[in-house]
Enzyme design. Structure first.
Site, PDB file in Angstrom:
ATOM      1  N   SER A  22       8.141  -4.834   6.397  1.00  0.00           N
ATOM      2  CA  SER A  22       7.869  -5.935   7.341  1.00  0.00           C
ATOM      3  C   SER A  22       8.805  -7.120   7.171  1.00  0.00           C
ATOM      4  CB  SER A  22       6.426  -6.396   7.168  1.00  0.00           C
ATOM      5  OG  SER A  22       5.591  -5.292   7.088  1.00  0.00           O
TER       6      SER A  22
ATOM      7  N   ARG B 169       0.828  -1.206   0.000  1.00  0.00           N
ATOM      8  CA  ARG B 169       0.000   0.000   0.000  1.00  0.00           C
ATOM      9  C   ARG B 169       0.863   1.258   0.000  1.00  0.00           C
ATOM     10  NH1 ARG B 169      -2.991  -2.199   4.168  1.00  0.00           N
ATOM     11  NH2 ARG B 169      -5.058  -2.914   3.556  1.00  0.00           N
TER      12      ARG B 169
ATOM     13  N   ASP C 232       6.118  -3.896  10.606  1.00  0.00           N
ATOM     14  CA  ASP C 232       4.642  -3.819  10.676  1.00  0.00           C
ATOM     15  C   ASP C 232       4.106  -4.028  12.096  1.00  0.00           C
ATOM     16  OD1 ASP C 232       5.373  -6.485  10.618  1.00  0.00           O
ATOM     17  OD2 ASP C 232       3.893  -7.106   9.122  1.00  0.00           O
TER      18      ASP C 232
HETATM   19  C1  BG6 Z   1      -1.774  -5.057   7.275  1.00  0.00           C
HETATM   20  C2  BG6 Z   1      -0.669  -4.112   7.693  1.00  0.00           C
HETATM   21  O1  BG6 Z   1      -2.985  -4.578   7.716  1.00  0.00           O
HETATM   22  O2  BG6 Z   1      -1.506  -6.319   7.847  1.00  0.00           O
HETATM   23  C3  BG6 Z   1       0.628  -4.651   7.196  1.00  0.00           C
HETATM   24  O3  BG6 Z   1      -0.922  -2.828   7.180  1.00  0.00           O
HETATM   25  C4  BG6 Z   1       0.869  -6.025   7.730  1.00  0.00           C
HETATM   26  O4  BG6 Z   1       1.697  -3.805   7.596  1.00  0.00           O
HETATM   27  C5  BG6 Z   1      -0.310  -6.895   7.377  1.00  0.00           C
HETATM   28  O5  BG6 Z   1       2.052  -6.566   7.219  1.00  0.00           O
HETATM   29  C6  BG6 Z   1      -0.171  -8.257   7.966  1.00  0.00           C
HETATM   30  O6  BG6 Z   1      -1.216  -9.091   7.534  1.00  0.00           O
HETATM   31  P1  BG6 Z   1      -1.208  -9.856   6.169  1.00  0.00           P
HETATM   32  O7  BG6 Z   1      -2.249 -10.867   6.337  1.00  0.00           O
HETATM   33  O8  BG6 Z   1      -1.515  -8.877   5.092  1.00  0.00           O
HETATM   34  O9  BG6 Z   1       0.163 -10.461   6.037  1.00  0.00           O
HETATM   35  C1  GLC Z   2       7.823 -11.904   8.926  1.00  0.00           C
HETATM   36  C2  GLC Z   2       8.811 -10.761   8.947  1.00  0.00           C
HETATM   37  C3  GLC Z   2       8.471  -9.807  10.060  1.00  0.00           C
HETATM   38  C4  GLC Z   2       7.036  -9.392   9.979  1.00  0.00           C
HETATM   39  C5  GLC Z   2       6.144 -10.591   9.959  1.00  0.00           C
HETATM   40  C6  GLC Z   2       4.705 -10.220   9.827  1.00  0.00           C
HETATM   41  O1  GLC Z   2       8.015 -12.635  10.055  1.00  0.00           O
HETATM   42  O2  GLC Z   2      10.100 -11.254   9.100  1.00  0.00           O
HETATM   43  O3  GLC Z   2       9.318  -8.692  10.002  1.00  0.00           O
HETATM   44  O4  GLC Z   2       6.752  -8.584  11.055  1.00  0.00           O
HETATM   45  O5  GLC Z   2       6.485 -11.416   8.887  1.00  0.00           O
HETATM   46  O6  GLC Z   2       4.424  -9.568   8.652  1.00  0.00           O
END
Ligand code: BG6
Ligand code: GLC
Length: 977
Positions: free
Chosen positions: A666, A605, A720
């Site tokens: 992340s 995003r 994240d």
């Molecule tokens: C989102 C966050 O809502 O959730 C992200 O904005 C995060 O930063 C993500 O990594 C984690 O959930 P998923 O299911 O999208 O991996």
């Molecule tokens: C993976 C990444 C970590 C992140 C997590 C959730 O473990 O290494 O940094 O926070 O995924 O997205």
């Protein structure tokens, strides 16, 4: 004690006709109804016409000229003489108009619902007893089985050899033993002793090849069943009233009696009602039967109900056969408006007045008696046997139901009537015989019509419970009423059912071999399922974690946290405990306009975030990161990211501004400052080259330069988890933990600076990005990993890494499930052991399917649909198993996640020297948010593992981009100061 006398024994296979109850007299051929008997001159009242017009709709909607519902009125018009008035009245009272049958159906449905509900079950006269039989035979049942049926006045023992050939030609041997009246009404011990003797005698006559021999016990009385092999008798009926049995487990009583006959190799493995035997007898693999009716001495029914509606048992998946015990319907007065004075007299003279009201209108034990009372009454009114001595009619049971059934058929029936009446010392005229025939027909037709009302109630209930517009079902029917009069009784049953439940189509099937063959199948199914359950449990056992296992994981996580934080140990620690340089959660004073990037979850995003006094406003756009960019060169990946940023800025008209940017990245990074983060390694399927060991902010800036985009000012890069904590912290200042359970899994929390050995300074707190996904990479979780986990890990691009994440997060759970399903197919536990090519495809079973399949109350039909979309043909039972596997895998994930969190909250509590601590966890991730029970399982387990912490979970609704903007805001404020 009376010893059993052998009555009949023969060997046969299915192709031999007419073997059922040959001992009860000449087997009648199934007859089409013969032309109606000569009518009773001008006085005749046609109660059952050739096509049973009574139960057809009247033209114009069954209302007469006066607008009253008046099948009876129509009948009245056919009567034209005063001499038949009593006859007419009698027949009318035995005739139930269609509208009334509709009412009976509705009342039956109400009673059924009452019986199914936990709250009202105790007050319901229709008891809806769970049978613990959850599947119909699939034709693979195999082996030698012993069956004992306790029938009216006799015990039948059967030796059934099932060949696993679709149940087409089971070999059956049987023997029938008369039960003396004294035993039926004596001590319970004697009855069971008698049955055990029958078993011994029977076995002594055959060469039983195996040991132990499984025995299925058909016990046609209302029982509170607790398991397939545990059932307490609620009450006797149908002339049985042995002492000391009610309230006791009849399986145990029989097993004890068998053991005391020194037959040590017989195991009673299943107890079932005769209706259940019928449903099973009528089922084969390609043709399941889902309803059974028994209309014999008594009457009852059973059907395959949606398990989640059977509230008396815990089972919520699939279907369970429910024994309705509908014979008791009406005990609450709901049949009062159709009861005739004859029914009242039959009831008063029965051994259980007031009880079994429906059965007393339908069951064979009572039809002869009803006819007798009608005849007594008509005689008194001089409509019958004028001049005869009728005292013989005053003796109970002089007219038997078999005779009633023989009388109703055409001219033969008239002749039978004459003989029967003469044998009673009466001198019947032609007209008497005809009237008696009409009475018999009325009584039998009424029984069939009432049975149809009950059947229609079941059909409509099933249709509604399955949420179908149309329902098509096979109905097994058993018992002398249907068997002796399949055309007459069966046709009324079918046609009236059609009128009362027009959206349902029924095919009536006659139970060949009665209930015994079905009982053998249940016994075989019970054995098959028990063996299957054992194997499934064995297979899933390594995935089931005990409290001690979880405590162990919690302790290990705590240990690894210390290692990750320690100055000397962190370099080799698998849980890296990375400092984030975020030292405070938001205080609400943050302000400004920011760009934010959110990379690493399901979606990439780009956002613009306005943080002001009045709150936060955001606009965002989702962009796709193609797999080629994820696994190509770092340059290509960051070029793509830049293109998305430029596109977004153009769309938002932000090209002219230089907004500070917060970057949620992340992946594990060694943070060298708030705007400097060196990527330690990729996770979650990313593997772009040339990035590991580099500062990702620099990579982004270089990409901006390549695109000649000069207005990019990255001020903060965060994980994240941190973004989520900050984002939730804006609404709840108590939020000091961030948790992600999505594509990946990770957590961060506020640690005391004095404990962070990797950063100078002792004062205050700093948010630590745990990178707990790598927990276990040093092998410390060896006892938790299963072969399925190893298979999943082996095929990932980072084998051996992120082992904890691979037990928990969305990217992997579907694969774990798929590997278990493959193993189940190999063990012949699923899909009939047929290899299924689509199941061999990696990642075909996505975690989102787990979330859907586990939705509480999702019909198994829908589960089947999901599997079908994946190219997997699953039966109903397969679907139950697939759901069980999904549940086991997601439960383990939630529990492990809770064990990790327990280590975190307990450490925080100890850090702060508190006995009790309250804290909020900000959570994000599709698995946590979309799975129907994941969050609840995490919370429940955490309560058990960390009872001194009161943990609140706050779901992040706005993603972590908002958190990145907040961190950027703090950074800007710091820079200004
Ligand atoms: C989102 C966050 O809502 O959730 C992200 O904005 C995060 O930063 C993500 O990594 C984690 O959930 P998923 O299911 O999208 O991996
Ligand atoms: C993976 C990444 C970590 C992140 C997590 C959730 O473990 O290494 O940094 O926070 O995924 O997205």
């Amino acid at each position: 004690m009376a010893s059993p006398s052998r009555r009949h024994s023969r060997r046969h296979s299915r192709s031999q006709p007419g073997r059922w109850r040959e001992d009860m007299g000449r087997a009648r051929q199934c007859q089409r109804p013969s032309p109606a008997a000569p009518e009773d001159g001008p006085h005749t009242l046609v109660v059952i016409g050739r096509r049973f017009p009574l139960y057809s709709r009247l033209p114009g909607g069954s209302r007469d000229a006066e607008g009253s519902s008046s099948l009876a009125h129509q009948l009245g018009n056919q009567d034209d003489g005063p001499a038949c008035a009593p006859m007419q009245r009698a027949l009318l009272s035995l005739t139930i108009p269609l509208e009334m049958l509709q009412l009976v159906k509705s009342r039956m449905m109400e009673a059924m619902l009452k019986g199914l509900s936990r709250e009202t079950h105790a007050q319901s006269c229709v008891q809806m007893l769970p049978t613990f039989i959850c599947s119909t035979p699939d034709g693979t049942e195999k082996g030698n089985l012993l069956v004992v049926e306790l029938c009216q006045k006799h015990v039948r023992t059967l030796w059934v050899k099932l060949l696993g050939d679709g149940n087409h030609s089971p070999e059956i041997m049987y023997k029938i033993f008369d039960v003396p009246e004294s035993v039926m009404q004596g001590k319970g011990e004697e009855l069971f002793g008698f049955i055990a003797q029958c078993v011994r005698q029977f076995l002594s006559g055959i060469d039983s090849p195996q040991t132990p021999i499984p025995l299925g016990f058909v016990f046609p009385f209302s029982c509170k069943q607790k398991k397939l092999d545990e059932a307490e008798l609620i009450s006797w009926s149908k002339g049985f009233c042995c002492s000391d049995v009610e309230g006791k487990d009849v399986v145990q009583l029989l097993q004890k009696a068998i053991n005391s006959q020194e037959i040590y190799n017989v195991d009673v493995v299943a107890l079932l009602n005769d209706t259940v035997g019928t449903i099973m007898t009528c089922s084969s693999g390609d043709k399941p039967c889902e309803i059974a009716l028994v209309v014999d001495t008594g009457t009852n029914s059973c059907f395959m109900a949606e398990a989640q509606l059977v509230e008396m048992v815990e089972e919520t998946s699939g279907r369970m056969c429910v024994n309705t015990e509908w014979g008791s319907f009406g005990e609450d007065g709901s049949l009062n408006d159709i009861l005739t004075p004859y029914d009242q007299r039959v009831d008063q003279e029965s051994c259980d007045p007031g009880l079994k009201r429906f059965e007393k209108l339908v069951g064979g034990l009572y039809l002869g008696e009803i006819v007798r009372h009608v005849l007594i009454s008509l005689t008194a009114e001089k409509a019958l046997f004028v001049g005869s001595n009728v005292t013989s009619l005053r003796t109970k049971d002089v007219i038997r139901t078999e005779q009633v059934l023989d009388i109703i058929d055409g001219e033969d029936g008239m002749e039978t009537a004459r003989k029967i009446l003469e044998a009673l010392g009466l001198s019947p005229s032609e007209r008497d015989c005809c009237r008696v025939q009409q009475v018999c027909r009325a009584v039998v037709s009424r029984a069939a019509a009432l049975c149809a009302a009950g059947l229609a109630a079941i059909l409509t209930h099933m249709r509604q419970a399955r949420d179908l517009d149309q329902l098509s079902v096979n109905v097994g029917v058993e018992g002398q009423l249907y068997q002796r009069q399949p055309s007459r009784f069966g046709e009324i049953l079918q046609s009236v059912t059609g009128l009362l439940a027009p959206e349902c189509t029924t095919t009536l099937l006659h139970a060949v071999d009665g209930t015994g063959r079905g009982a053998a199948m249940v016994t075989a199914v019970a054995l098959r399922l028990a063996a299957q359950r054992r194997e499934v449990d064995q297979l899933l056992a390594p995935l089931r974690l005990s409290y001690d296992d979880l405590k162990h994981v919690q302790a290990l996580m705590r240990q690894e946290m210390e290692l990750g934080l320690g100055r000397d140990t962190h370099a080799n620690a698998c849980v890296r405990m990375l400092p984030t340089y975020v030292c405070a959660t938001p205080d609400g004073k943050e302000q400004g306009e920011f760009l934010a990037l959110d990379l690493g979850g399901t979606n990439f995003r780009v956002l613009v975030v306005h943080v002001g006094k009045e709150g936060i406003r955001m606009a965002s756009e989702i962009y796709v990161i193609p797999t080629t960019a994820m696994t190509g060169t770092g340059e290509a990946l960051f070029d793509h990211i830049m293109e998305c940023i430029i596109d977004f800025q153009q769309k938002q008209d932000l090209m002219a501004q230089v907004l500070p940017l917060g970057f949620t990245f992340s992946f594990p990074c060694q943070q060298l400052g708030l705007d400097k983060a060196v990527l330690l390694n990729w996770t979650k399927g990313f593997n772009a080259s040339g990035c590991v060991g580099e500062d990702v902010v620099r990579l982004l800036r270089e990409a901006a330069q390549r695109k000649e985009h000069l207005g990019l000012k990255v001020v903060a890069v965060i994980n994240d988890t941190v973004g989520t904590m900050m984002s939730c912290g804006y609404d709840d200042p108590n939020c000091e933990i961030g948790l992600i359970v999505g594509t990946g899994s990770n957590a961060c929390y506020m640690e005391e600076m004095r404990n962070v050995g990797t950063v100078e300074g002792e004062q205050g707190r700093m948010c630590i990005n745990m990178e707990w996904g790598a927990f276990g990479d040093n092998g410390c979780l060896g006892s938790i990993f299963t072969t399925f986990d190893e298979l999943v890990d082996e095929k990932t691009i980072n084998a051996g890494k992120q082992r904890f994440e691979k037990l928990i997060s969305g990217m992997y759970l579907g694969e774990i499930v798929r590997h278990i399903l493959v193993a189940m197919v190999e063990k012949q536990l699923l899909f009939h052991g047929k290899p299924c090519s689509s199941l061999m495809e990696r990642n075909i079973f996505q975690t989102k399917f787990l979330s859907t399949i586990e939705v509480d109350g999702l019909a198994l039909r829908q589960v089947q649909g999901i599997l079908q979309d994946l190219g997997i043909q699953a039966s109903f039972e397969d679907s139950v198993l697939v759901r069980k596997v999904c549940h086991t895998v997601s439960l383990r994930a939630a529990q492990l996640c809770a064990a990790g969190l327990a280590a975190v909250v307990e450490k925080m509590r100890e850090n702060r020297g508190l006995d009790k601590m309250a804290v909020t966890v900000g959570v994000d991730g599709t698995l946590y948010k979309l799975h129907p029970c994941f969050s609840q399982n995490v919370q429940e387990t955490l309560r058990e593992l960390a009872p001194n912490c009161n943990v609140t979970f706050l779901q992040s609704e706005d993603g972590s981009g908002k958190g990145a903007a907040l961190v950027a805001a703090v950074a800007c404020r710091g820079a200004e100061l």
